[in-house]
Design a protein around this motif. Sequence first.
Motif, PDB file in Angstrom:
ATOM      1  N   UNK A 210      -8.038   1.748  -0.351  1.00 12.64           N
ATOM      2  CA  UNK A 210      -6.569   1.946  -0.871  1.00 12.64           C
ATOM      3  C   UNK A 210      -5.721   2.466   0.333  1.00 12.64           C
ATOM      4  N   UNK A 211      -4.460   2.067   0.126  1.00 17.51           N
ATOM      5  CA  UNK A 211      -3.389   2.581   1.204  1.00 17.51           C
ATOM      6  C   UNK A 211      -2.261   3.465   0.487  1.00 17.51           C
ATOM      7  N   UNK A 212      -1.275   3.636   1.316  1.00 17.35           N
ATOM      8  CA  UNK A 212      -0.079   4.262   0.585  1.00 17.35           C
ATOM      9  C   UNK A 212       0.509   3.735  -0.426  1.00 17.35           C
ATOM     10  N   UNK A 213       0.341   2.616  -0.757  1.00 19.78           N
ATOM     11  CA  UNK A 213       0.674   1.929  -1.800  1.00 19.78           C
ATOM     12  C   UNK A 213       0.400   2.407  -3.118  1.00 19.78           C
ATOM     13  N   UNK A 214      -0.479   3.091  -3.255  1.00 19.20           N
ATOM     14  CA  UNK A 214      -1.050   3.752  -4.457  1.00 19.20           C
ATOM     15  C   UNK A 214      -0.065   4.812  -4.919  1.00 19.20           C
ATOM     16  N   UNK A 215       0.735   5.271  -3.755  1.00 16.41           N
ATOM     17  CA  UNK A 215       1.694   6.108  -3.970  1.00 16.41           C
ATOM     18  C   UNK A 215       1.291   7.723  -4.286  1.00 16.41           C
ATOM     19  N   UNK A 216       0.361   8.002  -4.911  1.00 16.41           N
ATOM     20  CA  UNK A 216       0.070   9.444  -5.255  1.00 16.41           C
ATOM     21  C   UNK A 216      -1.589   9.463  -5.189  1.00 16.41           C
ATOM     22  N   UNK A 217      -1.940  10.893  -4.997  1.00 16.56           N
ATOM     23  CA  UNK A 217      -3.479  10.982  -4.978  1.00 16.56           C
ATOM     24  C   UNK A 217      -4.088  10.746  -6.342  1.00 16.56           C
ATOM     25  N   UNK A 218      -3.377  11.140  -7.302  1.00 21.44           N
ATOM     26  CA  UNK A 218      -4.070  11.028  -8.351  1.00 21.44           C
ATOM     27  C   UNK A 218      -4.408   9.363  -9.003  1.00 21.44           C
ATOM     28  N   UNK A 219      -3.381   8.323  -8.275  1.00 20.60           N
ATOM     29  CA  UNK A 219      -3.590   6.870  -8.450  1.00 20.60           C
ATOM     30  C   UNK A 219      -4.655   6.451  -7.603  1.00 20.60           C
ATOM     31  N   UNK A 220      -5.132   7.033  -6.671  1.00 21.25           N
ATOM     32  CA  UNK A 220      -6.310   6.673  -6.001  1.00 21.25           C
ATOM     33  C   UNK A 220      -7.602   6.423  -6.886  1.00 21.25           C
ATOM     34  N   UNK A 221      -7.661   6.792  -8.037  1.00 22.29           N
ATOM     35  CA  UNK A 221      -8.749   6.522  -9.092  1.00 22.29           C
ATOM     36  C   UNK A 221      -8.689   5.029  -9.394  1.00 22.29           C
ATOM     37  N   UNK A 222      -7.623   4.464  -9.313  1.00 19.16           N
ATOM     38  CA  UNK A 222      -7.523   3.081  -9.469  1.00 19.16           C
ATOM     39  C   UNK A 222      -8.741   2.232  -8.542  1.00 19.16           C
ATOM     40  N   UNK A 223      -8.475   2.664  -7.264  1.00 18.90           N
ATOM     41  CA  UNK A 223      -9.105   2.158  -6.050  1.00 18.90           C
ATOM     42  C   UNK A 223     -10.622   2.479  -6.547  1.00 18.90           C
ATOM     43  N   UNK A 224     -10.958   3.705  -6.871  1.00 23.01           N
ATOM     44  CA  UNK A 224     -12.382   4.259  -7.104  1.00 23.01           C
ATOM     45  C   UNK A 224     -12.943   3.680  -8.222  1.00 23.01           C
ATOM     46  N   UNK A 225     -12.050   3.097  -9.369  1.00 23.57           N
ATOM     47  CA  UNK A 225     -12.779   2.444 -10.414  1.00 23.57           C
ATOM     48  C   UNK A 225     -13.108   1.062 -10.205  1.00 23.57           C
ATOM     49  N   UNK A 226     -12.250   0.480  -9.320  1.00 27.24           N
ATOM     50  CA  UNK A 226     -12.572  -0.837  -8.922  1.00 27.24           C
ATOM     51  C   UNK A 226     -13.838  -0.736  -8.148  1.00 27.24           C
ATOM     52  N   UNK A 227     -14.044   0.075  -7.263  1.00 29.59           N
ATOM     53  CA  UNK A 227     -15.067   0.133  -6.422  1.00 29.59           C
ATOM     54  C   UNK A 227     -16.359   0.359  -7.198  1.00 29.59           C
ATOM     55  N   UNK A 228     -16.241   1.374  -8.336  1.00 29.23           N
ATOM     56  CA  UNK A 228     -17.351   1.727  -8.829  1.00 29.23           C
ATOM     57  C   UNK A 228     -17.844   0.401  -9.898  1.00 29.23           C
TER      58      UNK A 228
END
Length: 325
Positions: A210-228
């Motif tokens: 994930x990059x800056x496009x996720x906008x906020x640290x809490x949104x990084x879970x979207x990246x982590x959920x796809x990874x999981x």
Amino acid sequence: MSPTVLVVGEVQDGHLAAASREALGVARSLPGTVVGFVAGSGARAVADEFGRFGVAEAYAVDDPRLDGAPVGARIPSVVAAAAASGATVVVVAGSTLGRDLVGGLAVRWDAAGATGVTELTWTDESLRVRRPVFGGRATETRALLGGRYVVALRPHAFPAPSEAPTPCTVHALPAGEVPPALLAPERTGVVAATRGSGPGLTDASIVVSGGRGVRAPENFRLVEELAASLGAAVGASRAVTDAGWRPTSFQVGQTGRAVSPQLYIAIGISGAIQHIVGMISSRVIVAINSDASAPIFRVADYGIVGDLFQIVPALTAEVRRVRGL
Ligand SMILES: Cc1cc2nc3c(=O)[nH]c(=O)nc-3n(C[C@H](O)[C@H](O)[C@H](O)COP(=O)(O)OP(=O)(O)OC[C@H]3O[C@@H](n4cnc5c(N)ncnc54)[C@H](O)[C@@H]3O)c2cc1C
């Protein structure tokens, strides 16, 4: 004359590491005889596993002092195994140990060395290697000279070999004189690097970053959920690690980790050159970005132009559905 090829095996969870089995497959594709080598505690039993893949002879240095020891401590025994077997070619996995071994062995054994190799052929009594250069923007072919060769492969660049069980004779070798300075220093403490519960970034066959496009640290879970959902490792651009959204151990790129998985998914990452050099050798690259002119699309095999906040959750849900999660 066909060469004898020595495969230096690494141990993972008490068995021959997957990356070493890849190295073995490559060695088998060359003309000549393949012999195995393993060092560390339990080396004998692990060396025996070479037999599963058609190797009839292996060398083992069963010495716990070599567990976790710097590569310099292993070099004398690799040289001894090469001498005992008559090997003129040494093939190692593209691991940290493998890459270090190439430099050290080239000097100690007077051999030509190459790392990051994606193709290996034996032609006109010499070893030819092919490998990506300039951050994957070009590929070079080299004919190695001198009669002795040591090469480390690019991770995940080769398939695992098929099994061809054969009885394997394992010869025990002594570790030889290992200067105390070359043995692993006593460990006085361990601080675990922060990483997700999935596979390690550099070993994973799928990486979702994930990059800056996720906008906020809490949104990084979207990246982590796809990874999981994919059983993938999680990576990040430097914009993310600099902002402290995720630790630097997640960073992919010039000043982070170099990865070469089967599949790399870049989410909200623009594709700066410093990021690209760390992931360009991935087999398939997928980019999700709202800006159709983002440079990441120049290196992507598949691109989705759109809002990651809509696309990523939908992708995760679909992966979960297909995989029955
Ligand atoms: C010496 C040096 C070393 C460096 N080393 C590294 C390194 O190792 N690794 C690294 O990554 N960088 C490194 N950098 C930094 C690099 O130059 C970039 O600044 C960085 O990669 C940018 O990160 P980014 O793509 O996440 O952010 P940005 O460049 O800001 O890109 C964010 C992207 O998200 C997209 N986006 C925004 N909103 C959405 C949305 N809703 N949906 C979909 N997409 C969206 C935007 O279109 C944009 O393309 C280094 C720089 C220097 C000078």
